[in-house]
Design a protein around this motif. Structure first.
Motif, PDB file in Angstrom:
ATOM      1  N   UNK A 135      10.659  -9.823   1.941  1.00 53.16           N
ATOM      2  CA  UNK A 135      10.821 -11.123   3.496  1.00 53.16           C
ATOM      3  C   UNK A 135       9.489 -11.170   3.916  1.00 53.16           C
ATOM      4  N   UNK A 136       7.936 -10.831   3.868  1.00 51.91           N
ATOM      5  CA  UNK A 136       7.273 -11.113   3.909  1.00 51.91           C
ATOM      6  C   UNK A 136       5.853 -11.883   3.282  1.00 51.91           C
ATOM      7  N   UNK A 137       7.023 -11.389   1.943  1.00 54.25           N
ATOM      8  CA  UNK A 137       6.341 -12.645   1.011  1.00 54.25           C
ATOM      9  C   UNK A 137       6.892 -12.863  -0.729  1.00 54.25           C
ATOM     10  N   UNK A 138       7.591 -13.862  -0.712  1.00 56.87           N
ATOM     11  CA  UNK A 138       8.538 -13.709  -1.537  1.00 56.87           C
ATOM     12  C   UNK A 138       7.954 -13.620  -3.218  1.00 56.87           C
ATOM     13  N   UNK A 139       6.705 -13.509  -3.082  1.00 56.35           N
ATOM     14  CA  UNK A 139       5.999 -13.774  -4.334  1.00 56.35           C
ATOM     15  C   UNK A 139       5.922 -12.016  -4.190  1.00 56.35           C
ATOM     16  N   UNK A 140       6.273 -11.034  -3.421  1.00 56.52           N
ATOM     17  CA  UNK A 140       5.307  -9.629  -3.801  1.00 56.52           C
ATOM     18  C   UNK A 140       5.534  -8.572  -4.297  1.00 56.52           C
ATOM     19  N   UNK A 141       5.096  -8.409  -5.821  1.00 54.92           N
ATOM     20  CA  UNK A 141       5.791  -7.596  -6.770  1.00 54.92           C
ATOM     21  C   UNK A 141       5.233  -5.955  -6.387  1.00 54.92           C
ATOM     22  N   UNK A 142       6.461  -4.955  -6.261  1.00 51.10           N
ATOM     23  CA  UNK A 142       6.162  -3.653  -6.564  1.00 51.10           C
ATOM     24  C   UNK A 142       7.230  -3.443  -7.618  1.00 51.10           C
ATOM     25  N   UNK A 143       5.559  -1.891  -8.427  1.00 51.65           N
ATOM     26  CA  UNK A 143       6.463  -1.590  -9.861  1.00 51.65           C
ATOM     27  C   UNK A 143       6.391   0.264  -9.178  1.00 51.65           C
ATOM     28  N   UNK A 144       7.492   0.393  -9.775  1.00 54.22           N
ATOM     29  CA  UNK A 144       8.347   1.631  -9.352  1.00 54.22           C
ATOM     30  C   UNK A 144       7.478   2.226 -10.684  1.00 54.22           C
ATOM     31  N   UNK A 145       7.640   3.777 -10.145  1.00 50.22           N
ATOM     32  CA  UNK A 145       7.322   4.640 -10.984  1.00 50.22           C
ATOM     33  C   UNK A 145       7.792   6.600 -10.453  1.00 50.22           C
ATOM     34  N   UNK A 146       9.418   6.856 -11.591  1.00 55.63           N
ATOM     35  CA  UNK A 146      10.064   8.057 -10.810  1.00 55.63           C
ATOM     36  C   UNK A 146       8.836   9.039 -11.078  1.00 55.63           C
ATOM     37  N   UNK A 147       9.175  10.120 -10.701  1.00 54.04           N
ATOM     38  CA  UNK A 147       7.826  11.325 -10.962  1.00 54.04           C
ATOM     39  C   UNK A 147       8.586  12.313 -10.038  1.00 54.04           C
ATOM     40  N   UNK A 148       7.799  13.425  -9.899  1.00 56.16           N
ATOM     41  CA  UNK A 148       7.974  14.600  -8.742  1.00 56.16           C
ATOM     42  C   UNK A 148       6.936  14.920  -8.033  1.00 56.16           C
ATOM     43  N   UNK A 149       8.188  16.210  -7.361  1.00 52.46           N
ATOM     44  CA  UNK A 149       6.014  16.328  -6.277  1.00 52.46           C
ATOM     45  C   UNK A 149       6.524  17.831  -5.574  1.00 52.46           C
ATOM     46  N   UNK A 150       5.734  18.823  -5.820  1.00 51.99           N
ATOM     47  CA  UNK A 150       6.175  20.071  -5.266  1.00 51.99           C
ATOM     48  C   UNK A 150       7.779  20.468  -5.594  1.00 51.99           C
ATOM     49  N   UNK A 151       7.735  19.739  -6.515  1.00 50.80           N
ATOM     50  CA  UNK A 151       9.887  20.552  -7.114  1.00 50.80           C
ATOM     51  C   UNK A 151      10.995  19.767  -6.748  1.00 50.80           C
ATOM     52  N   UNK A 152      11.019  18.510  -6.352  1.00 53.70           N
ATOM     53  CA  UNK A 152      11.232  17.906  -5.523  1.00 53.70           C
ATOM     54  C   UNK A 152      10.964  16.521  -6.580  1.00 53.70           C
ATOM     55  N   UNK A 153      12.272  15.073  -6.249  1.00 54.17           N
ATOM     56  CA  UNK A 153      12.470  13.938  -6.953  1.00 54.17           C
ATOM     57  C   UNK A 153      11.800  13.664  -6.081  1.00 54.17           C
TER      58      UNK A 153
END
Length: 568
Positions: A490-508
């Motif tokens: 919404x702020x910048x139509x060229x914004x790019x986000x990379x996601x990486x599924x991981x874990x943290x202290x036993x949680x998703x």
């Protein structure tokens, strides 16, 4: 359509060889409106001069130009006494100057500065606006920017004035500049919204597009503001206003009288459950005439289907901003804006009476800097991060009163990330221990079990660390991460986000890394989203300037804060 060039005469610039500019009568983010003389037929008209961002070769500039072309074509197709009449379009330097009827009077926005309206008068105005909208919808046009600044109140039509001395002022809906012609390809780029935020229907915010029901939502917000004196979704920040539209129920109106049930039904989140134009018109007419209000054809408004639980961070963090009367302004030693004697376009980009009072730290940081008013008028086209930013208003010259921070991004010497020393802060209300560099200062803290979400923000030199907790969210953590990261688009139509599924202290958990431009400032945001087994959602966020020495420190801060984060 005229194609003549402009020339300058002794009495002012002449557009299209016939329209002599006399005086400016309105100005905002998308243009300036002039009172002009049509020297060919000898009448006064209004001429809208476009104001477009960037270089003419820029894509954003061309999109804005296309919207202006479309405004003239769309508005000219709408024939109704309550729709502004378009006379001509004059092309000057490849941009369209739109010539329309001159409506003498003031906008509904200006009228509401003096206080709310009685339900019968609000219903009369709403009935006229509804008529213009129905005429537009009949030819496949959705207005998309119905708001008090775009509703003009002129003198009563002569035919009405002669009937039993009818004093009612003429109501005119203006500014089809962002109208969407159904069946045509949209001219806005992906992720780009246009319109005035607090009047935009939730389905547009969530990417489902606009239809006639979206205009009826906006009409509902307008009527609510008219009778109550304040908008049900306006908050003191952009992000909290957005979240209120998506997630908050409007308070039950106290002064709407017989209009109250209709207003709540118009503001249902699901467009399929809102009343149709026929039903809205029947209720408004009954209120105007004093008849019994028709029984709704549908059931009562219930819970909307959209899951926006993650947006509670923004929906409740600020109070609503009320329209202020002249008396209230005098009490606060702030003069209220004088109503104009002539108006033809609601070009003001932000309908706010002044910047809100800052909470938390009294110093203004780069994180809390003002949002340019053009962003409000065209709604996030140029791009400014949704954070706890103050609103900014135009002065009479259409200039920004408080400039955006423009100091250098980094000082001459920058500490090495390896030199960081850490301090752990036990955040009791969040049920977590957050560690930040020792030199970072507390900027803001809020939240409780009854005031969601709970959050804390620490700040260094143009680097902020933020931890947020929601007590209960639904859906997988990846969907929550995507919901929050969509703000950057919404702020910048060229914004790019990379996601990486991981874990943290036993949680998703999910890592998100976003690059976007905050105005002209390249910015990077690194986030960790963690969802516990009992439905709590934690979000650790570090924001930093990109492409500077501060980015190296910011990445080290994120990794250090992530590795040291303790969730109870």
């Amino acid at each position: 359509m005229s194609e003549d060039g402009a020339r300058t005469g002794p009495n002012g610039r002449v557009i299209g060889g016939r329209y002599r500019l006399i005086e400016r009568i309105g100005s905002g983010g998308m243009g300036t409106v002039w009172r002009a003389a049509d020297e060919l037929v000898g009448r006064e008209v209004a001429v809208k001069q476009p104001r477009l961002p960037g270089d003419p070769e820029d894509a954003a500039h061309q999109r804005a130009a296309n919207r202006l072309y479309r405004e003239a074509r769309a508005a000219a197709r709408v024939e109704h006494p309550a729709a502004v009449a378009i006379h001509d379009v004059v092309v000057e330097d490849t941009l369209p100057w739109i010539v329309m009827e001159l409506v003498r009077g003031e906008s509904l926005h200006e009228l509401l500065r003096r206080g709310p309206l009685e339900a019968t008068e609000a219903a009369r105005i709403g009935l006229a606006v509804l008529g213009a909208l129905r005429a537009a919808h009949a030819v496949g046009i959705v207005h998309r920017d119905v708001k008090p600044a775009n509703v003009l109140l002129g003198p009563p039509p002569l035919s009405n004035a002669l009937k039993r001395g009818n004093p009612h002022r003429r109501v005119v809906l203006t500014d089809f500049g962002i109208a969407h012609i159904q069946g045509e390809e949209s001219l806005t780029a992906s992720g780009e919204f246009v319109g005035s935020l607090e009047f935009i229907a939730p389905e547009r915010m969530s990417g489902r597009g606009a239809g006639p029901a979206s205009d009826l939502w906006s009409l509902g917000v307008l009527l609510y503001a008219a009778v109550e004196g304040w908008s049900p979704f306006r908050r003191t920040t952009l992000e909290s206003t957005l979240a209120a539209i998506l997630a908050a129920d409007p308070p039950e109106p106290k002064q709407a009288g017989p209009l109250g049930p209709l207003l709540l039904r118009l503001l249902v989140k699901d467009p399929d459950r809102r009343p149709g134009a026929d039903e809205v018109g029947a209720v408004l007419e009954a209120v105007v005439e004093g008849w019994p209000v028709p029984v709704p054809s549908g059931g009562p408004a219930g819970e909307e289907s959209q899951d926006a639980s993650g947006l509670r961070e923004f929906a409740e963090d600020s109070g609503t901003v009320r329209l202020r009367s002249e008396a209230a302004a005098r009490e606060a030693d702030e003069p209220a804006p004088e109503p104009t004697s002539e108006a033809t376009e609601g070009t003001s980009g932000a309908e706010v009476t002044g910047p809100p009072t800052a909470s938390g730290s009294q110093r203004r940081s780069w994180l809390l800097r003002p949002v340019p008013v053009a962003v409000l008028g065209v709604l996030l086209v140029a791009g400014t991060w949704f954070t706890t930013s103050s609103f900014l208003v135009d002065n009479d010259d259409g200039k920004v009163m408080n400039p955006v921070y423009t100091a250098p991004l980094a000082p001459a010497s920058t500490p090495s990330p390896t030199d960081l020393t850490w301090t752990g802060h036990r955040e009791e209300k969040l049920g977590a221990v957050l560690s930040v560099p020792s030199r970072y200062e507390l900027l803001h803290r809020q939240g409780s079990p009854t005031d969601q979400p709970r959050l804390v923000i620490y700040e260094g030199d143009r680097i902020s660390v933020r931890l947020t907790r929601w007590d209960k969210v639904s859906g997988p953590v990846r969907s929550q991460a995507g919901l929050h990261s969509s703000y950057w688009k919404l702020t910048d139509d060229r914004a790019a986000t990379q996601y990486n599924d991981t874990g943290f202290q036993g949680y998703d958990a999910v890592l998100a890394d976003t690059a976007y431009e905050d105005g002209d400032v390249p910015t990077r945001v690194m986030e960790l989203f963690v969802k516990t087994d009992d439905g709590r959602l934690y979000a650790l966020r570090v924001t930093m300037p990109k492409g500077t020495a501060r980015e190296k420190e910011g990445t080290a801060v994120f990794k250090g804060a992530r590795d040291r984060l303790e969730i109870e």
